[in-house]
Every structure is written in C-alpha cells, then in structure tokens.
Design a protein around this motif. Structure first.
Motif, PDB file in Angstrom:
ATOM      1  N   GLY A  34       0.801  -1.222   0.000  1.00 46.31           N
ATOM      2  CA  GLY A  34       0.000   0.000   0.000  1.00 46.31           C
ATOM      3  C   GLY A  34       0.830   1.266   0.000  1.00 46.31           C
ATOM      4  O   GLY A  34       0.404   2.302  -0.525  1.00 46.31           O
ATOM      5  N   ASP A  35       2.032   1.214   0.586  1.00 46.26           N
ATOM      6  CA  ASP A  35       2.889   2.397   0.635  1.00 46.26           C
ATOM      7  C   ASP A  35       3.815   2.513  -0.573  1.00 46.26           C
ATOM      8  O   ASP A  35       4.682   3.388  -0.618  1.00 46.26           O
ATOM      9  CB  ASP A  35       3.709   2.395   1.926  1.00 46.26           C
ATOM     10  N   GLY A  36       3.660   1.590  -1.565  1.00 52.94           N
ATOM     11  CA  GLY A  36       4.489   1.640  -2.761  1.00 52.94           C
ATOM     12  C   GLY A  36       5.739   0.798  -2.697  1.00 52.94           C
ATOM     13  O   GLY A  36       6.439   0.665  -3.703  1.00 52.94           O
ATOM     14  N   ALA A  37       6.049   0.227  -1.529  1.00 56.02           N
ATOM     15  CA  ALA A  37       7.238  -0.622  -1.414  1.00 56.02           C
ATOM     16  C   ALA A  37       6.996  -1.956  -2.111  1.00 56.02           C
ATOM     17  O   ALA A  37       5.864  -2.444  -2.199  1.00 56.02           O
ATOM     18  CB  ALA A  37       7.571  -0.846   0.060  1.00 56.02           C
ATOM     19  N   ILE A  38       8.078  -2.567  -2.614  1.00 54.49           N
ATOM     20  CA  ILE A  38       7.982  -3.866  -3.278  1.00 54.49           C
ATOM     21  C   ILE A  38       7.781  -4.951  -2.218  1.00 54.49           C
ATOM     22  O   ILE A  38       8.631  -5.158  -1.360  1.00 54.49           O
ATOM     23  CB  ILE A  38       9.237  -4.151  -4.116  1.00 54.49           C
ATOM     24  N   GLY A  39       6.629  -5.631  -2.289  1.00 49.77           N
ATOM     25  CA  GLY A  39       6.359  -6.718  -1.356  1.00 49.77           C
ATOM     26  C   GLY A  39       6.921  -8.039  -1.837  1.00 49.77           C
ATOM     27  O   GLY A  39       7.514  -8.801  -1.070  1.00 49.77           O
ATOM     28  N   THR A  40       6.755  -8.326  -3.133  1.00 52.17           N
ATOM     29  CA  THR A  40       7.260  -9.573  -3.706  1.00 52.17           C
ATOM     30  C   THR A  40       7.768  -9.312  -5.113  1.00 52.17           C
ATOM     31  O   THR A  40       7.116  -8.607  -5.894  1.00 52.17           O
ATOM     32  CB  THR A  40       6.152 -10.644  -3.761  1.00 52.17           C
ATOM     33  N   GLN A  41       8.930  -9.863  -5.429  1.00 47.29           N
ATOM     34  CA  GLN A  41       9.546  -9.720  -6.747  1.00 47.29           C
ATOM     35  C   GLN A  41       9.585 -11.091  -7.421  1.00 47.29           C
ATOM     36  O   GLN A  41      10.092 -12.054  -6.861  1.00 47.29           O
ATOM     37  CB  GLN A  41      10.963  -9.161  -6.620  1.00 47.29           C
ATOM     38  N   PHE A  42       9.034 -11.162  -8.639  1.00 47.65           N
ATOM     39  CA  PHE A  42       9.022 -12.404  -9.410  1.00 47.65           C
ATOM     40  C   PHE A  42       9.939 -12.252 -10.619  1.00 47.65           C
ATOM     41  O   PHE A  42       9.879 -11.246 -11.332  1.00 47.65           O
ATOM     42  CB  PHE A  42       7.611 -12.734  -9.889  1.00 47.65           C
ATOM     43  N   ASP A  43      10.771 -13.259 -10.857  1.00 46.90           N
ATOM     44  CA  ASP A  43      11.647 -13.288 -12.029  1.00 46.90           C
ATOM     45  C   ASP A  43      11.625 -14.690 -12.620  1.00 46.90           C
ATOM     46  O   ASP A  43      11.672 -15.691 -11.884  1.00 46.90           O
ATOM     47  CB  ASP A  43      13.080 -12.924 -11.647  1.00 46.90           C
ATOM     48  N   GLN A  44      11.565 -14.746 -13.960  1.00 48.37           N
ATOM     49  CA  GLN A  44      11.554 -16.048 -14.628  1.00 48.37           C
ATOM     50  C   GLN A  44      12.288 -15.960 -15.956  1.00 48.37           C
ATOM     51  O   GLN A  44      11.975 -15.120 -16.798  1.00 48.37           O
ATOM     52  CB  GLN A  44      10.114 -16.510 -14.865  1.00 48.37           C
ATOM     53  N   ASP A  45      13.271 -16.819 -16.127  1.00 48.04           N
ATOM     54  CA  ASP A  45      13.965 -16.999 -17.405  1.00 48.04           C
ATOM     55  C   ASP A  45      13.589 -18.376 -17.942  1.00 48.04           C
ATOM     56  O   ASP A  45      13.638 -19.370 -17.204  1.00 48.04           O
ATOM     57  CB  ASP A  45      15.485 -16.924 -17.225  1.00 48.04           C
ATOM     58  N   ALA A  46      13.229 -18.432 -19.219  1.00 51.71           N
ATOM     59  CA  ALA A  46      12.829 -19.716 -19.795  1.00 51.71           C
ATOM     60  C   ALA A  46      13.192 -19.752 -21.271  1.00 51.71           C
ATOM     61  O   ALA A  46      13.134 -18.732 -21.964  1.00 51.71           O
ATOM     62  CB  ALA A  46      11.328 -19.945 -19.621  1.00 51.71           C
ATOM     63  N   TRP A  47      13.563 -20.930 -21.731  1.00 48.89           N
ATOM     64  CA  TRP A  47      13.744 -21.140 -23.160  1.00 48.89           C
ATOM     65  C   TRP A  47      13.103 -22.467 -23.547  1.00 48.89           C
ATOM     66  O   TRP A  47      12.992 -23.387 -22.739  1.00 48.89           O
ATOM     67  CB  TRP A  47      15.224 -21.105 -23.574  1.00 48.89           C
ATOM     68  N   GLU A  48      12.665 -22.514 -24.793  1.00 52.69           N
ATOM     69  CA  GLU A  48      12.013 -23.719 -25.303  1.00 52.69           C
ATOM     70  C   GLU A  48      12.412 -23.931 -26.757  1.00 52.69           C
ATOM     71  O   GLU A  48      12.460 -22.976 -27.539  1.00 52.69           O
ATOM     72  CB  GLU A  48      10.492 -23.594 -25.186  1.00 52.69           C
TER      73      GLU A  48
END
Length: 294
Positions: free
Chosen positions: A17-31
């Motif tokens: 709610g205050d603009g801070a990052i609560g959770t960061q998601f990162d995904q690298d994928a190749w197919e």
C-alpha cells in the motif's frame, strides 16, 4: 523440417500500500521444438523433440512458491491414415508422447527434488459421412506431471486471495479419456460443432478448501484422489447480413462440465454452466466483435 526456439525473460513486482515492493518475481525460460513432417505410403504425420528449461525466482514476504528450476524433455509422434469406404472417408489417427520432467527447488529449503517420466498414447478416427459433416472419436491415456506450485506452494497467494499449501509427495496424474465430436466440414454457410467427453482420472490433483484461515486468507491445500469429469460443448456460427462492404455474423456457444471424486463428493472449483452469444463484423481489412457470456 520445422524448428522453433523461444527465449523469455519475465519479471514483475507486487507493491504494498505504501508503494514498497512486497514480492519480486523473475523467470527466465527457453524452449526448443524440432519437428519432421513425413509420409510413408498412405501414412503421413510428424515426429519430433521438445525441450524446455525454466528458472523461477520469487522473493519477498508473499512469495508463496520457492525458487526452482524446471526442465522438460519430450519425444512425440503423430500419424494419420486416410481410407475411402463405401460410407464415406475415414481418417485413422495415432499419437504418442514420452516426457521427462525434473524440478529442483532451491537448496537449503529441505524440499525434495522431482524427477519422473510420463507417457501419453492416443488413437482416434474421423468419419466424413456427408460432404459437409463429420464424426470424430478419440481414446487417450495421458499422464501429467505436477507443477512446482502444486508441489511446493506455502504461503498467501494474494492475486486470488488464497493461502495455498502444496504437497511435495504428489505423483503423476493419469487420465483415460473418451471424447466424441459431431461437426460441420468444408466451406459451409453455417458452421457448427457438438462435443461430449468423459475423463477417468487416477491421482487427480485439485485444490481443496480446508476451512482454516491464515493471514486473513482462506487456506487451500493441493490434494490428490481418483476422480471423474464429464461434459458437453456446443457452438454454431452463421451470417446475419452479407453485403459487399462486409459480413455481420453471429456465434452461439455453451458448455457444461461435472466433476466428482470417485470415493464420493463433488470436485471443488468446477466451472458452472456457461452460455453466450457473439456478434462480429468482418471486412477484408477490418474485424470487430462483441460477446456476452452468462
């Protein structure tokens, strides 16, 4: 010979709610997918290999799935054989897939790795009994690997307001499916399709509400049990107005599915009956549509 390769680098942050990052998601994928189309006499089809590597990381207070790396390697083949009979054209179809999947959660979390091999086999036939109508039937035995979420989830899934709990002991899900289709073929003014199917599952993976509350979210746990699902789907498309400038067409559709545990009781989160309609305007250079579903 057809070769397709894809690489994706994805990230998003969920803010408090205050603009801070609560959770960061990162995904690298190749197919990578390599397929060879072929013909042997009256038989024709395709065969190939598919490889996938996905590296997933979630960090923060609401990271409900631990970091993990998922790798898949699959071999597949599909064949069909057309036959001309006194009652119309029949096309026989055969297919199969062998796939190995490994999931390695981040070290130090005390979670077991996943390493299993699955296979799928299918046989079917399409009977064109009229110039503009066909009947199809398919029998499939398929195995599905559980996902990293189903295996390792533990925490609040804020996007759907659930606290989800995975089960690292989940086994492969196995289904035996029978489906039928009656549909229009060729260039017809009115196109339509009616499908019916029945799936018998062993070790079906589903998300069960537990009745508990955690972090102000209802708790759901991934579980596994034998189950059956069956349903019907139907749709029809037809023109309402045809002019040189374009065509106004309509589409009516609906679907219905039921699911129950073999030991008794309904499956949770089974979609309800759905019916809908769509209007579309199409010209050689422009398309527009509007739809409504209940």
């Amino acid at each position: 010979l057809r070769v397709r390769a894809t690489y994706s680098d994805y990230a998003h942050a969920e803010l408090e709610g205050d603009g801070a990052i609560g959770t960061q998601f990162d995904q690298d994928a190749w197919e990578t997918r390599v397929a060879v189309d072929h013909a042997f006499g009256a038989f024709r089809g395709t065969a190939g290999v598919q490889l996938r590597d996905q590296d997933f990381v979630a960090a923060g207070e609401e990271a409900f799935v631990p970091p993990s790396r998922t790798r898949n390697a699959g071999l597949f083949v599909f064949q069909e054989r057309p036959l001309e009979t006194a009652r119309g054209r029949v096309t026989l179809e055969f297919g199969g897939r062998l796939e190995r999947q490994t999931i390695d959660p981040e070290a130090g979390l005390g979670l077991p790795d996943y390493d299993e091999t699955s296979y799928t086999a299918a046989v079917g036939a399409v009977w064109r009994f009229l110039p503009n109508a066909a009947f199809a039937a398919n029998l499939t035995r398929a195995e599905r690997h559980p996902t990293s979420t189903e295996l390792y989830a533990e925490g609040p899934h804020a996007a759907v307001r659930r606290y989800e709990i995975g089960d690292p002991t989940l086994a492969e899900e196995t289904s035996t499916a029978l489906d039928f289709a009656l549909r229009s073929t060729g260039d017809t003014r009115v196109s339509w399709q009616l499908n019916a199917y029945f799936n018998d599952f062993a070790d079906f993976v589903y998300l069960q509400p537990t009745g508990e509350v955690e972090d102000d979210f209802d708790v759901f746990a991934f579980r596994q049990d034998d189950a059956r699902l069956w349903g019907v789907e139907a749709e029809v498309e037809f023109p309402l107005l045809q002019r040189a400038a374009g065509t106004l067409g309509a589409r009516l559709a609906g679907d219905y599915v039921r699911g129950e545990l073999t030991g008794g009781g309904p499956l949770p989160q089974v979609p309800p009956l759905r019916v809908g309609a769509e209007l579309g305007w199409e010209t050689p250079r422009f398309e527009a549509s509007a739809s409504v579903y209940r």
